[in-house]
Every structure is written in C-alpha cells, then in structure tokens.
Design an enzyme around this catalytic site. Structure first.
Site, PDB file in Angstrom:
ATOM      1  N   LYS A   1       1.558  11.974  -0.452  1.00 34.12           N
ATOM      2  CA  LYS A   1       0.794  11.515  -1.408  1.00 34.12           C
ATOM      3  C   LYS A   1      -1.051  12.313  -0.993  1.00 34.12           C
ATOM      4  O   LYS A   1      -0.991  11.181  -0.076  1.00 34.12           O
ATOM      5  CB  LYS A   1       0.858  10.972  -2.824  1.00 34.12           C
ATOM      6  CG  LYS A   1       0.624   9.381  -2.318  1.00 34.12           C
ATOM      7  CD  LYS A   1       1.833   8.807  -3.164  1.00 34.12           C
ATOM      8  CE  LYS A   1       1.775   7.402  -2.781  1.00 34.12           C
ATOM      9  NZ  LYS A   1       2.282   6.426  -3.847  1.00 34.12           N
TER      10      LYS A   1
ATOM     11  N   LYS B   1      -1.756  -9.377   2.157  1.00 36.01           N
ATOM     12  CA  LYS B   1      -2.874  -9.159   1.915  1.00 36.01           C
ATOM     13  C   LYS B   1      -3.223  -8.213   3.278  1.00 36.01           C
ATOM     14  O   LYS B   1      -2.105  -8.314   4.865  1.00 36.01           O
ATOM     15  CB  LYS B   1      -4.276 -10.106   2.155  1.00 36.01           C
ATOM     16  CG  LYS B   1      -4.113 -10.113   1.031  1.00 36.01           C
ATOM     17  CD  LYS B   1      -5.118 -12.159   0.761  1.00 36.01           C
ATOM     18  CE  LYS B   1      -5.761 -13.123  -0.225  1.00 36.01           C
ATOM     19  NZ  LYS B   1      -6.144 -14.053  -0.181  1.00 36.01           N
ATOM     20  N   VAL B   2      -5.182  -7.252   3.064  1.00 42.90           N
ATOM     21  CA  VAL B   2      -4.975  -6.586   4.643  1.00 42.90           C
ATOM     22  C   VAL B   2      -6.328  -6.704   4.401  1.00 42.90           C
ATOM     23  O   VAL B   2      -6.947  -6.843   3.668  1.00 42.90           O
ATOM     24  CB  VAL B   2      -4.610  -4.709   3.948  1.00 42.90           C
ATOM     25  CG1 VAL B   2      -5.819  -3.999   3.590  1.00 42.90           C
ATOM     26  CG2 VAL B   2      -4.599  -4.229   6.241  1.00 42.90           C
TER      27      VAL B   2
ATOM     28  N   ASN C   1      -1.992   8.053   0.676  1.00 47.95           N
ATOM     29  CA  ASN C   1      -1.753   8.279   2.264  1.00 47.95           C
ATOM     30  C   ASN C   1      -1.484   8.859   3.586  1.00 47.95           C
ATOM     31  O   ASN C   1      -1.195   8.827   4.063  1.00 47.95           O
ATOM     32  CB  ASN C   1       0.564   8.028   1.314  1.00 47.95           C
ATOM     33  CG  ASN C   1       1.221   7.287   1.198  1.00 47.95           C
ATOM     34  OD1 ASN C   1       0.398   5.724   0.264  1.00 47.95           O
ATOM     35  ND2 ASN C   1       2.468   6.991   0.564  1.00 47.95           N
TER      36      ASN C   1
ATOM     37  N   ASP D   1       6.787   9.874   0.707  1.00 49.61           N
ATOM     38  CA  ASP D   1       5.828   9.688   0.116  1.00 49.61           C
ATOM     39  C   ASP D   1       4.752  10.263   0.661  1.00 49.61           C
ATOM     40  O   ASP D   1       3.442   9.833   0.316  1.00 49.61           O
ATOM     41  CB  ASP D   1       6.174   8.513   0.117  1.00 49.61           C
ATOM     42  CG  ASP D   1       5.147   7.694  -1.200  1.00 49.61           C
ATOM     43  OD1 ASP D   1       5.532   8.131  -1.742  1.00 49.61           O
ATOM     44  OD2 ASP D   1       5.066   5.968  -0.614  1.00 49.61           O
TER      45      ASP D   1
ATOM     46  N   LYS E   1      -4.918  -5.654  -1.596  1.00 49.16           N
ATOM     47  CA  LYS E   1      -4.534  -6.843  -1.737  1.00 49.16           C
ATOM     48  C   LYS E   1      -2.989  -6.589  -2.598  1.00 49.16           C
ATOM     49  O   LYS E   1      -2.771  -5.816  -3.108  1.00 49.16           O
ATOM     50  CB  LYS E   1      -5.089  -7.732  -3.036  1.00 49.16           C
ATOM     51  CG  LYS E   1      -5.203  -8.561  -1.759  1.00 49.16           C
ATOM     52  CD  LYS E   1      -6.081  -9.812  -3.193  1.00 49.16           C
ATOM     53  CE  LYS E   1      -7.064 -10.730  -2.537  1.00 49.16           C
ATOM     54  NZ  LYS E   1      -7.569 -11.707  -3.662  1.00 49.16           N
ATOM     55  N   GLY E   2      -1.863  -6.781  -2.426  1.00 49.52           N
ATOM     56  CA  GLY E   2      -0.230  -6.635  -2.977  1.00 49.52           C
ATOM     57  C   GLY E   2       0.458  -7.779  -3.810  1.00 49.52           C
ATOM     58  O   GLY E   2       0.089  -8.286  -2.713  1.00 49.52           O
TER      59      GLY E   2
END
Length: 482
Positions: free
Chosen positions: A197, A81-82, A200, A195, A76-77
């Site tokens: 890292k 959602k995913v 990711n 990005d 969730k963000g």
C-alpha cells in the site's frame, strides 16, 4: 567378497619415509633460554601490533543506544518510537539512520506480535535489494529492541499521492516497475509481502522506491503451499485472504492492482463507508474503470484484480515475469530499472542528509527522547529475543578491512572479517488486526487510522486494519467461513 565388504590383498612392500625436511635438530646452546624481551621488541625486524578488541578478539562490533545521537522524532506507535539518529562512533560515525525502538514488554504480551517482530528482523537481514530498505544494525537492551535502518529522506509515496491526487500513467509506471522487481525478489526468496500500500513505500533521497514494513510477511512459502493468516489492510486485501481459503504469492499481485488503481484514480478500487461493505465490494463488486485510462492500463488493472486466483496475472508458474511482459510496461527496460537508471518523476527537494521536510511536523517538532528502560523481563521472556543482534556485512567489512601500516617486516595483513547471522523464525498463524507503520513494522497504534512510514497518523485516509470486537463480528458476518 563377503558380507558386502571387499577383501583387498596389499603387497608386503616396505615404505620409505623421508622426514629429513621435517626434522629439526637444535643443540641446547643454539638458542637463548632466558631472552631479553625488551631487546627483541626493539629489534628492526620485529613488527608490533597494538592490542585492541579487533586484533585480539575479532568479532562483531559492539553497538548499542549509546552509539547514536537522537536528532528528530519521526513517529510514534503503541509499541515504541522511531527517531532520526546520527551514529557517533565507529567507521560509520556521522552517518544518519532511522532508529526504530520497540518495547519488549508490549510485544511479548501477544505471541503473534512477537513472531511478526522476529520475522521482520530476519527478513531484513536476509533480503538485500535496491528497492527494499536496508537493515544496518539490530541490538537490544533489557527492555527494548532496536532496529537501525537506512534513513529514507524522500518520505512516503502516500504523502506524494495525497498531494498530487492522482499520478500520470508514466509516473505510476515508474513506481510500479520498481515495486514489481522488489516483489519478484521477495517471491524468489519464498516470501509473501502481504501489505502492499502507499504507506509502506518510501522514497530515497533520489526519488527511488524502497519497500518497508516486513512485519506481515510470510516466509518459507514454496509453490503450492498456502497460508491462512488473516492480515493486511482491507482495501488492498485479496479476496482469498478475506474468505480464509488459503493464499499464496498471488495476493501480492492483487495488491499491486489495487495500488495501481489508487495511483491512477485517487482511491483503491473497492471502498465503502464501513469495513463490512468494503469487504462485500472486494468479494462481489463490479470493477469500475474511469474512461481516461489507456487501454493498456485498463487491461493490466483488470488482469491483476481477477478474483479467480489461477486467472490472475502473476499466478504460478510465471509470477513476476507475466506482469513484466504486459503491454503497459512495453517501454520499460527492466535491466535499467534494476540498475536505477530510470529518472524518478519526483525528486525530493532536500537541503542535507538529515533533512526531515518530507515528514510530518507533528512529530519532527517534538523533542527526541528515548524513555528509560522501566520494565524488566524475566529471563525466560528475554530468551524469546535471543539472536536479535545483527550488523550488516557491509559494516563489518569496513570495520575489519586490512589497515595500511608501515610494517617493519614484509608480512601480509590478514583478510577482512566477515560474519553472518542465519537465524530464521517461522511467523505464527493468526489474526494480526492492528495497524502498523511501514518503517516500523509491528509498531501499533490503538486508534482507527493507519500509521505511516515513520508512525505519522493519517487521519485523511481510509486505509486501516485495526479492528475492535464489534467490528470483527461485523466482518465475520460478511465473509464466508471455510
């Protein structure tokens, strides 16, 4: 010749035209002006074709939320959602995917977020590579955007690094080699990743790398062109991003060096108790390399973490070629890497295609619900997302593959339908200062910790790019302005 026009004299020769093959003379009594349709249809030399959307009006498959069964919550963000989903219709029915759901109303409030969302969708459409996550579908409803991505059941590299503490050099070499080829492909397409890292980087079911989260990428970067967007995750940011001097593809090689250091030591090379001091270390701090690293590893890290851009390994014009030729990779066959022939050091222990054991139970134990569309955008706001819909060519080829039928006549079936969307959006400049999830680029959370690949909040890790106003002032005082 006058006024630049040629005068050509053509001989006056009569031209004979033989149109005997084109002439079609039919007497009126040679054909039936009132045919019996039923009698014709039942004739043995007539082929019948069913009237379907595919045969009458071939085009893109109509796909929407109703075609997917929600299985698990994966994260969730702040923007949505995913889910892990299973397709229940079409040729790819029963296939497991990851479905990222974003609320339009949250995205359109910020121009940069809108641009980054579009950029991610466009890049995922254009870029196809063994070590980059595949976009299968993209569609929208009145209030939401949907990205259907391949489901990567191996979990985040971050989680495996957290469990192991550090990687052996051979293990790090495997992951770095696959990441290098992904970055090389992006750079070849004029894209800076920006990005890189552990959060990711996802692993597939076999343990191979897949780069995700393209929300901070910059498109259309040619050699010599610099961009000035202040974005990324502080611990992996190159100095030239922090100083706002303008940056190019070299920032990805700095991030690769920081990632390599993280893999081999358990932490990024420059960290401190707050962001201001972390930035000061990145700009001026000494690089401390532990004595247990081999000479080749130490040399590669040093060359990737050169603050002088032109001296950094991977600087133009060689780019990835110089990195690939370093002695640290002397035992690597890059053709074998690309063809995924190398044996992954970690093979996920999975029981099925929909196994979620590599993801945080904080989310996977929740009941999966895609909340109703409550907000209604204006017509002008909805135009922002025009062209968002997408279907992977591989899906279309399967859908419109010639069907084998018992035809009554020897006619050949048509060729498969192919469709490609060529939309390209230039991301807006500015400061993207919110954390985002790797599988879910652009799904932000308002806390002080990064979201992981599917939105899992990692409270035991210092990586973050979420800033409040006071912290932004603190950062500005630490970074030289240009």
């Amino acid at each position: 010749m006058a006024n630049g026009v040629f005068d050509i004299e053509l001989p006056d020769v009569p031209v004979e035209v033989d149109d005997s093959d084109d002439a079609l003379e039919i007497e009126e009594d040679q054909y039936d002006q009132n045919p019996n349709i039923n009698e014709i249809v039942e004739s043995a030399d007539i082929e019948t074709v069913p009237l379907t959307e595919q045969t009458v009006n071939p085009g893109q498959e109509k796909t929407g939320p109703q075609d997917f069964e929600l299985r698990k919550v994966l994260g969730k963000g702040g923007y949505g959602k995913v889910f892990q989903v299973k397709k229940i219709t079409g040729k790819d029915a029963n296939t497991v995917f990851a479905m990222k759901v974003l609320r339009k109303a949250s995205i359109v409030r910020n121009q940069k977020d809108t641009a980054h969302t579009k950029a991610e969708r466009n890049i995922l459409e254009e870029v196809k590579h063994p070590f980059i996550v595949d976009l299968i579908y993209a569609f929208q409803t009145g209030g939401k955007l949907y990205l259907i991505l391949e489901y990567l059941s191996g979990g985040e590299l971050f989680m495996h690094l957290e469990r192991e503490g550090i990687f052996l050099e051979d293990t790090a070499c495997f992951y770095l080699s696959e990441i290098i080829l992904a970055l090389e492909h992006l750079h070849g397409q004029g894209i800076i990743y920006r990005d890189l890292k552990p959060e990711n980087i996802l692993l597939d079911a076999q343990g191979h790398v897949k780069l995700t989260d393209f929300g901070l990428c910059k498109e259309h970067i040619r050699e010599g062109i610099l961009t000035h967007t202040f974005c990324g995750t502080i611990e992996y940011m190159a100095p030239e991003i922090l100083t706002r001097h303008g940056h190019g593809k070299e920032v990805d090689w700095w991030s690769l060096g920081a990632l390599m250091y993280d893999m081999l030591t358990g932490a990024p090379p420059f960290t401190a108790e707050n962001r201001k001091k972390t930035i000061e270390k990145i700009l001026k701090g000494k690089l401390n390399l532990p004595p247990y690293l081999t000479a080749d590893a130490r040399d590669l890290v040093r060359k990737l973490l050169k603050r002088q851009v032109s001296s950094r390994l991977g600087a133009p014009p060689e780019d990835a070629l110089a990195v690939k030729q370093h002695q640290f990779f002397k035992h690597i066959s890059w053709d074998d890497v690309l063809s995924r022939k190398l044996d992954p050091p970690f093979k996920p222990s999975l029981t099925s295609d929909d196994d979620v054991s590599q993801f945080d139970t904080k989310f996977t134990k929740q009941t999966p619900v895609d909340s109703p569309d409550e907000s209604t955008l204006s017509e002008s706001a909805n135009l922002i997302f025009q062209g968002f819909t997408y279907i992977a060519p591989s899906v279309l080829e399967e859908i419109y593959k010639p069907q084998i039928v018992k035809a009554r006549s020897p006619r050949k079936t048509g060729t498969p339908f192919r469709h490609h969307f060529g939309l390209s959006i230039e991301p807006a400049h500015g400061h993207n200062l919110e954390p985002h999830c790797s599988y879910l680029g652009g799904m932000h959370h308002m806390g002080h910790h990064n979201l992981g690949a599917f939105g899992a909040q990692h409270t035991n890790h210092s990586h973050t790019n979420n800033f409040n106003n006071d912290e932004m002032m603190e950062i500005s005082s630490a970074v030289p302005q240009v």
